[in-house]
Design a protein around this motif. Structure first.
Motif, PDB file in Angstrom:
ATOM      1  N   GLN A 158       0.827  -1.205   0.000  1.00 49.14           N
ATOM      2  CA  GLN A 158       0.000   0.000   0.000  1.00 49.14           C
ATOM      3  C   GLN A 158       0.866   1.261   0.000  1.00 49.14           C
ATOM      4  O   GLN A 158       0.565   2.241  -0.686  1.00 49.14           O
ATOM      5  N   ARG A 159       1.964   1.245   0.775  1.00 46.41           N
ATOM      6  CA  ARG A 159       2.873   2.390   0.769  1.00 46.41           C
ATOM      7  C   ARG A 159       3.508   2.594  -0.612  1.00 46.41           C
ATOM      8  O   ARG A 159       3.674   3.719  -1.087  1.00 46.41           O
ATOM      9  N   LEU A 160       3.856   1.449  -1.253  1.00 49.88           N
ATOM     10  CA  LEU A 160       4.461   1.518  -2.589  1.00 49.88           C
ATOM     11  C   LEU A 160       3.495   2.099  -3.608  1.00 49.88           C
ATOM     12  O   LEU A 160       3.869   2.896  -4.477  1.00 49.88           O
ATOM     13  N   THR A 161       2.220   1.695  -3.529  1.00 53.26           N
ATOM     14  CA  THR A 161       1.211   2.195  -4.480  1.00 53.26           C
ATOM     15  C   THR A 161       1.040   3.703  -4.357  1.00 53.26           C
ATOM     16  O   THR A 161       0.869   4.414  -5.356  1.00 53.26           O
ATOM     17  N   GLU A 162       1.100   4.217  -3.132  1.00 50.38           N
ATOM     18  CA  GLU A 162       0.978   5.668  -2.948  1.00 50.38           C
ATOM     19  C   GLU A 162       2.143   6.403  -3.615  1.00 50.38           C
ATOM     20  O   GLU A 162       1.955   7.457  -4.242  1.00 50.38           O
ATOM     21  N   ASN A 163       3.367   5.850  -3.479  1.00 49.40           N
ATOM     22  CA  ASN A 163       4.525   6.476  -4.139  1.00 49.40           C
ATOM     23  C   ASN A 163       4.405   6.405  -5.655  1.00 49.40           C
ATOM     24  O   ASN A 163       4.752   7.349  -6.364  1.00 49.40           O
ATOM     25  N   ASN A 164       3.937   5.257  -6.155  1.00 52.28           N
ATOM     26  CA  ASN A 164       3.822   5.078  -7.606  1.00 52.28           C
ATOM     27  C   ASN A 164       2.761   5.983  -8.209  1.00 52.28           C
ATOM     28  O   ASN A 164       2.865   6.398  -9.372  1.00 52.28           O
ATOM     29  N   LYS A 165       1.699   6.267  -7.462  1.00 52.79           N
ATOM     30  CA  LYS A 165       0.621   7.113  -7.994  1.00 52.79           C
ATOM     31  C   LYS A 165       1.134   8.506  -8.342  1.00 52.79           C
ATOM     32  O   LYS A 165       0.793   9.076  -9.385  1.00 52.79           O
ATOM     33  N   SER A 166       1.952   9.056  -7.465  1.00 51.61           N
ATOM     34  CA  SER A 166       2.506  10.388  -7.732  1.00 51.61           C
ATOM     35  C   SER A 166       3.385  10.385  -8.984  1.00 51.61           C
ATOM     36  O   SER A 166       3.348  11.315  -9.794  1.00 51.61           O
ATOM     37  N   LYS A 167       4.168   9.305  -9.142  1.00 52.69           N
ATOM     38  CA  LYS A 167       5.015   9.204 -10.340  1.00 52.69           C
ATOM     39  C   LYS A 167       4.175   9.061 -11.604  1.00 52.69           C
ATOM     40  O   LYS A 167       4.481   9.648 -12.638  1.00 52.69           O
ATOM     41  N   GLN A 173      -7.206   5.538   1.878  1.00 52.63           N
ATOM     42  CA  GLN A 173      -7.080   5.514   0.411  1.00 52.63           C
ATOM     43  C   GLN A 173      -8.437   5.650  -0.260  1.00 52.63           C
ATOM     44  O   GLN A 173      -8.595   6.338  -1.272  1.00 52.63           O
TER      45      GLN A 173
END
Length: 664
Positions: free
Chosen positions: A389-398, A611
């Motif tokens: 879930q933490r990774l998905t939040e970082n990827n969304k911004s990218k 989320q």
């Protein structure tokens, strides 16, 4: 020189060959050849490759001579060595291969080769060498005395008398004339002239007149097949066909995509496995566990339907007797045990009680270990989900940044594509105009050709009709003549002869009898045979009845024993079910792990709710795009899991099949 072979392996072909060169090729192949250091096939192939100009007949001669000299090497060497000791003392040792070849032809292949061909081979060689060798080889006293004994030391006497000596003895007279001719040639004597033959007249061979046969009717002439119309006249151009194919392909592709979209369910993004996959995985695990039971019984199990309905199984006599013997053996063993207990021997009851207690302790330890492993796995899963879930939040911004850049590039690409499409459209319109002009000219040409073809067809049809009518009239006349001749041939002659069955043939024999008497005797013999058969059947039936009674008694005993065994099996199954139920595990370590798991799960649920709140706050289009991406990712993950499971299942089935083949 042209030589025709007589018979045997060489057949009836005509060999066109130079005899001296053929013998030189054979000498070249055999000289320096050693069977221990080199293979005969390779040596022969090298020889044939170096002389590729030979035809089929010459090549077969070289192959036969080479293989024969290699096969009968010991026989030929003995013959040549004795020749050097007897007649060839003054001859050179380098010609031993030449003498071996001619000794093989004379001793083993003279009938197949023919004496005329053998003579032509001899004449092409040196006269002195051939004269001394033939004089030695065709010497009758030597052949029947010491030379035969030498050969019998190597080969069987039967083979020498049936295969070697007949070739030499049959052609002894012709060989003597050849030897005398060679002797005259050495002494320079003139050859005797052949007496002139007087021509004798022969009568004329006149052919006999054949009987006149009925002429067969001539076949009716058929119309000639006209040239077909070319296929290009009624076919559309290739460009149009290719365009239609592309359209159909695009249509099918779009239909497949539409069906895939419609088939997607609302809950296809779930990460949990479906019931179908769970059942499939369970079956795979069960099959692999069943295949690992190598010590189990190999017999086929009884079907479940038969066991549920308690239907009786019909046994044959051999199975009944086998089972009765088994139960009798078990009864004897039980009686021995009872006698042993009565006589004061000990039992293993205390050991069994200790074994049950020990098994119960082991089961509890195993259950505690399994629950500990399960809790560790669940905790690791929750931690992995939090990290994801933490990774998905970082990827969304990218992804948001990348999408803005992609929109700009897409607009530029669309503008370039529109320009290219306009250019292609203009080119296509110009090509279509040129095609329309050529089609009009082709249509006019086709009309002219069609008119010319129709006129030619009409004329040929009229001429053919006249020829057919004339041929039909001629055929009718011939058929009438044939029918008259056949009707005359088919007139039958009465040849009826009456036979009296009660009278004899009249040859005067004592055992002679009429057909009626013979039939009566056959009937009496058949009645005697039927009586014997009835007696045999009665004996067989009595034996069957006694055998049946004995088997029924054994069946009663077997059913009683089966009931006792069934009761014992029911008791054992109840005990196994008790053992299968998992024991209750209670420990402080597991309770602590359970609390930690609940904390991790609560943290994950909080992050999930935050989320969802952020998703609701986003605009509608953006939320839809994110949902679609999420579905695609979940689908891809799901497919990867399915593929890996299928691959593992296939590998397991292959390995199990390989094990089964090894065991069988």
């Amino acid at each position: 020189a042209v030589v025709s072979t007589q018979s045997g392996h060489y057949g009836r072909d005509i060999l066109r060959m130079d005899f001296a060169s053929l013998v030189e090729i054979c000498i070249k192949g055999l000289s320096g050849f050693d069977a221990e250091t080199q293979a005969a096939d390779t040596r022969l192939q090298e020889l044939l490759d170096s002389h590729a100009h030979l035809d089929d007949a010459e090549e077969t001669f070289v192959v036969e001579v080479f293989s024969g000299c290699v096969r009968y090497h010991s026989l030929l060497t003995v013959t040549v060595e004795n020749f050097y000791l007897d007649e060839g003392k003054k001859m050179m040792r380098k010609d031993s291969v030449l003498y071996r070849i001619f000794s093989y032809l004379a001793m083993l292949r003279l009938d197949d080769l023919g004496f005329e061909n053998f003579e032509s081979f001899i004449i092409k060689q040196d006269t002195l060498k051939m004269y001394s060798f033939l004089k030695y080889l065709f010497d009758l006293p030597k052949l029947q005395s010491w030379l035969k004994n030498k050969w019998c030391h190597i080969y069987d006497q039967k083979f020498i008398e049936e295969s070697v000596l007949p070739n030499l003895l049959k052609n002894m007279d012709e060989a003597q004339t050849l030897i005398s001719h060679l002797n005259d040639k050495l002494r320079n004597k003139p050859a005797p002239k052949k007496p002139s033959t007087i021509t004798e007249p022969e009568p004329f061979k006149l052919t006999k007149v054949k009987p006149r046969s009925l002429p067969m009717p001539e076949p009716v002439p058929k119309l000639k097949a006209t040239n077909p119309v070319p296929t290009s006249t009624y076919k559309s151009p290739r460009e149009e066909i290719e365009l239609m194919k592309k359209k159909e392909e695009h249509k099918k592709r779009s239909e497949v995509l539409l069906e895939n979209v419609r088939g997607l369910s609302a809950n296809h993004t779930r990460t949990a496995k479906s019931l179908k996959t769970q059942d499939r995985l369970n079956t795979i695990v069960k099959e692999s566990d069943a295949q690992l039971k190598f010590d189990s019984h190999k017999a086929r199990p009884i079907p479940k339907k038969v066991m549920e309905n308690n239907t009786p199984i019909k046994l044959n006599a051999a199975a009944i007797l086998r089972e009765d013997a088994l139960y009798a053996k078990r009864e004897e063993e039980e009686l021995k045990k009872i006698v042993g207990v009565l006589s004061g021997e000990g039992t293993d009851d205390n050991f069994q009680i200790w074994k049950k207690q020990r098994d119960e302790e082991l089961r509890k330890e195993e259950a505690e270990h399994q629950t500990r492993k399960k809790m560790i796995g669940l905790i690791s899963y929750e931690e992995a989900m939090l990290a994801k879930q933490r990774l998905t939040e970082n990827n969304k911004s990218k992804v948001l940044k990348m999408k803005v850049e992609a929109d700009k590039m897409l607009k530029e690409f669309l503008i370039c594509q529109l320009r290219q499409e306009e250019e292609i459209r203009e080119k296509v319109l110009s090509i279509q105009d040129s095609h329309l002009q050529t089609k009009a000219a082709q249509q006019k040409l086709q009309d002219l050709k069609r008119k010319m073809v129709q006129d030619v067809h009409a004329e040929s049809a009229a001429l053919m009709q006249i020829a057919v009518e004339e041929a039909a009239k001629d055929m009718d006349r011939k058929m009438q003549l044939i029918q008259e001749i056949r009707a005359f041939d088919r007139t039958s002659i009465d040849t009826v002869k009456f036979v009296d069955l009660t009278s004899t043939a009249g040859f005067g024999f004592l055992c002679e009898m009429s057909i009626a008497e013979l039939r009566e005797r056959i009937v009496l013999m058949n009645e005697e045979k039927s009586r014997d058969l009835e007696e045999k059947r009665g004996d067989i039936l009595a034996e069957k009845v006694s055998y049946k009674k004995m088997i029924e008694q054994k069946l009663d005993a077997i059913s009683h024993n089966r009931e006792l065994i069934g009761k014992d099996a029911a008791k054992k199954s109840k005990e196994k079910e008790k053992l299968k139920s998992p024991p209750q595990v209670q420990s402080s370590e597991i309770d602590a792990m359970q609390k930690r798991l609940e904390e991790k799960r609560a943290e994950r649920m909080k992050m999930k709710s935050t989320q969802q709140m952020t998703m609701q706050s986003l605009p509608v289009k953006r939320a839809v795009n994110l949902e679609a991406e999420k579905r695609a990712m979940e689908e891809r993950r799901w497919k990867e899991l399915e593929n890996t499971r299928e691959r593992v299942a296939k590998m397991n089935t292959k390995t199990v099949g390989y094990r089964d083949t090894l065991l069988t």
